[in-house]
Scaffold this motif. Structure first.
Motif, PDB file in Angstrom:
ATOM      1  N   MET A   1       0.823  -1.200   0.000  1.00 59.58           N
ATOM      2  CA  MET A   1       0.000   0.000   0.000  1.00 59.58           C
ATOM      3  C   MET A   1       0.862   1.258   0.000  1.00 59.58           C
ATOM      4  SD  MET A   1      -3.090   0.527  -0.271  1.00 59.58           S
ATOM      5  CE  MET A   1      -4.560   1.285   0.191  1.00 59.58           C
ATOM      6  N   ASN A   2       2.002   1.208   0.692  1.00 57.44           N
ATOM      7  CA  ASN A   2       2.905   2.355   0.706  1.00 57.44           C
ATOM      8  C   ASN A   2       3.456   2.642  -0.687  1.00 57.44           C
ATOM      9  OD1 ASN A   2       2.644   3.054   3.354  1.00 57.44           O
ATOM     10  ND2 ASN A   2       4.328   1.733   4.049  1.00 57.44           N
ATOM     11  N   TRP A   3       3.650   1.581  -1.486  1.00 58.04           N
ATOM     12  CA  TRP A   3       4.186   1.755  -2.838  1.00 58.04           C
ATOM     13  C   TRP A   3       3.259   2.631  -3.667  1.00 58.04           C
ATOM     14  CZ3 TRP A   3       2.897   0.636  -7.887  1.00 58.04           C
ATOM     15  CH2 TRP A   3       3.933   0.705  -8.807  1.00 58.04           C
ATOM     16  N   PHE A   4       1.931   2.431  -3.541  1.00 56.69           N
ATOM     17  CA  PHE A   4       0.964   3.235  -4.285  1.00 56.69           C
ATOM     18  C   PHE A   4       1.016   4.694  -3.841  1.00 56.69           C
ATOM     19  CE2 PHE A   4      -1.201  -0.933  -4.880  1.00 56.69           C
ATOM     20  CZ  PHE A   4      -1.151  -0.957  -6.265  1.00 56.69           C
ATOM     21  N   LYS A   5       1.228   4.924  -2.570  1.00 55.31           N
ATOM     22  CA  LYS A   5       1.307   6.291  -2.050  1.00 55.31           C
ATOM     23  C   LYS A   5       2.586   6.988  -2.529  1.00 55.31           C
ATOM     24  CE  LYS A   5      -1.479   5.532   2.059  1.00 55.31           C
ATOM     25  NZ  LYS A   5      -1.510   5.466   3.525  1.00 55.31           N
ATOM     26  N   LYS A   6       3.658   6.215  -2.674  1.00 55.43           N
ATOM     27  CA  LYS A   6       4.926   6.789  -3.118  1.00 55.43           C
ATOM     28  C   LYS A   6       4.963   7.023  -4.625  1.00 55.43           C
ATOM     29  CE  LYS A   6       7.696   4.786   0.570  1.00 55.43           C
ATOM     30  NZ  LYS A   6       8.772   3.848   0.899  1.00 55.43           N
ATOM     31  N   ASN A   7       4.095   6.356  -5.383  1.00 58.27           N
ATOM     32  CA  ASN A   7       4.074   6.462  -6.849  1.00 58.27           C
ATOM     33  C   ASN A   7       2.679   6.846  -7.341  1.00 58.27           C
ATOM     34  OD1 ASN A   7       6.841   5.432  -7.408  1.00 58.27           O
ATOM     35  ND2 ASN A   7       6.035   3.634  -6.361  1.00 58.27           N
ATOM     36  N   PRO A   8       2.252   8.074  -7.076  1.00 57.99           N
ATOM     37  CA  PRO A   8       0.881   8.461  -7.464  1.00 57.99           C
ATOM     38  C   PRO A   8       0.662   8.491  -8.977  1.00 57.99           C
ATOM     39  CG  PRO A   8       2.088  10.367  -6.669  1.00 57.99           C
ATOM     40  CD  PRO A   8       2.953   9.165  -6.431  1.00 57.99           C
ATOM     41  N   HIS A   9       1.698   8.783  -9.740  1.00 57.25           N
ATOM     42  CA  HIS A   9       1.562   8.825 -11.195  1.00 57.25           C
ATOM     43  C   HIS A   9       1.255   7.429 -11.758  1.00 57.25           C
ATOM     44  CE1 HIS A   9       5.777   8.179 -10.191  1.00 57.25           C
ATOM     45  NE2 HIS A   9       5.915   7.529 -11.348  1.00 57.25           N
ATOM     46  N   ILE A  10       1.867   6.400 -11.208  1.00 53.24           N
ATOM     47  CA  ILE A  10       1.602   5.029 -11.654  1.00 53.24           C
ATOM     48  C   ILE A  10       0.214   4.586 -11.203  1.00 53.24           C
ATOM     49  CG2 ILE A  10       2.318   2.618 -11.422  1.00 53.24           C
ATOM     50  CD1 ILE A  10       5.201   3.612 -11.354  1.00 53.24           C
ATOM     51  N   THR A  11      -0.156   4.983 -10.001  1.00 53.34           N
ATOM     52  CA  THR A  11      -1.498   4.668  -9.499  1.00 53.34           C
ATOM     53  C   THR A  11      -2.565   5.291 -10.391  1.00 53.34           C
ATOM     54  OG1 THR A  11      -0.623   4.617  -7.247  1.00 53.34           O
ATOM     55  CG2 THR A  11      -3.005   4.796  -7.488  1.00 53.34           C
ATOM     56  N   THR A  12      -2.343   6.535 -10.801  1.00 59.93           N
ATOM     57  CA  THR A  12      -3.283   7.218 -11.687  1.00 59.93           C
ATOM     58  C   THR A  12      -3.353   6.515 -13.037  1.00 59.93           C
ATOM     59  OG1 THR A  12      -2.778   9.311 -10.600  1.00 59.93           O
ATOM     60  CG2 THR A  12      -3.858   9.428 -12.744  1.00 59.93           C
ATOM     61  N   LEU A  13      -2.214   6.113 -13.570  1.00 56.40           N
ATOM     62  CA  LEU A  13      -2.175   5.415 -14.851  1.00 56.40           C
ATOM     63  C   LEU A  13      -2.900   4.075 -14.780  1.00 56.40           C
ATOM     64  CD1 LEU A  13      -1.121   5.331 -17.762  1.00 56.40           C
ATOM     65  CD2 LEU A  13       0.948   4.263 -16.881  1.00 56.40           C
ATOM     66  N   LEU A  14      -2.691   3.326 -13.725  1.00 53.70           N
ATOM     67  CA  LEU A  14      -3.392   2.051 -13.556  1.00 53.70           C
ATOM     68  C   LEU A  14      -4.897   2.254 -13.438  1.00 53.70           C
ATOM     69  CD1 LEU A  14      -1.028   0.127 -11.096  1.00 53.70           C
ATOM     70  CD2 LEU A  14      -1.464  -0.388 -13.496  1.00 53.70           C
ATOM     71  N   GLY A  15      -5.302   3.269 -12.702  1.00 49.88           N
ATOM     72  CA  GLY A  15      -6.730   3.574 -12.579  1.00 49.88           C
ATOM     73  C   GLY A  15      -7.349   3.935 -13.916  1.00 49.88           C
ATOM     74  N   ALA A  16      -6.625   4.733 -14.707  1.00 43.06           N
ATOM     75  CA  ALA A  16      -7.129   5.110 -16.028  1.00 43.06           C
ATOM     76  C   ALA A  16      -7.251   3.883 -16.936  1.00 43.06           C
ATOM     77  CB  ALA A  16      -6.215   6.156 -16.661  1.00 43.06           C
ATOM     78  N   CYS A  17      -6.282   2.986 -16.865  1.00 47.02           N
ATOM     79  CA  CYS A  17      -6.341   1.754 -17.672  1.00 47.02           C
ATOM     80  C   CYS A  17      -7.534   0.894 -17.274  1.00 47.02           C
ATOM     81  CB  CYS A  17      -5.046   0.961 -17.526  1.00 47.02           C
ATOM     82  SG  CYS A  17      -3.637   1.724 -18.352  1.00 47.02           S
ATOM     83  N   LEU A  18      -7.794   0.782 -15.991  1.00 49.60           N
ATOM     84  CA  LEU A  18      -8.944   0.003 -15.531  1.00 49.60           C
ATOM     85  C   LEU A  18     -10.260   0.628 -15.984  1.00 49.60           C
ATOM     86  CD1 LEU A  18      -7.835  -1.036 -11.932  1.00 49.60           C
ATOM     87  CD2 LEU A  18      -8.167  -2.515 -13.916  1.00 49.60           C
TER      88      LEU A  18
END
Length: 103
Positions: A1-18
């Motif tokens: 969970m900390n990884w997602f908080k440290k990498n918000p740009h990747i989290t946003t990209l994954l959300g957009a893909c979903l």
């Protein structure tokens, strides 16, 4: 969970893909085949859409028919043939495969 908080740009990209995958899944009209029919007296693109469009929206189906048959308007003539998309099970009619020259 900390990884997602440290990498918000990747989290946003994954959300957009979903979201995009969900959109494609929801809007998929199903299997589309093409068939050639002879236009009968009294047929219109709207009456044919009611018969062959499946879950596809009427306006989208008519636009696709106009594009496939190079029609400039929605006027069709009885006795002529028309290539139409059939969404879903094409069992009541004979389907043909149309060769395309996609560039």
């Amino acid at each position: 969970m900390n990884w997602f908080k440290k990498n918000p740009h990747i989290t946003t990209l994954l959300g957009a893909c979903l979201l995009f995958a969900a959109y494609l899944f929801i809007t998929d009209p199903g299997d589309v085949t093409y068939t050639e029919i002879e236009i009968a007296h009294g047929d219109s693109l709207w009456s044919l859409a009611d018969q062959y469009r499946g879950k596809m929206k009427t306006d989208e189906w008519i636009k696709l028919v106009k594009t496939e048959n190079e029609l400039s308007n929605a006027q069709i003539i009885a006795g002529k043939s028309l290539v139409i998309p059939v969404v879903g099970d094409p069992s009541p009619i004979n389907s043909i495969e149309i060769a395309r020259n996609d560039k």
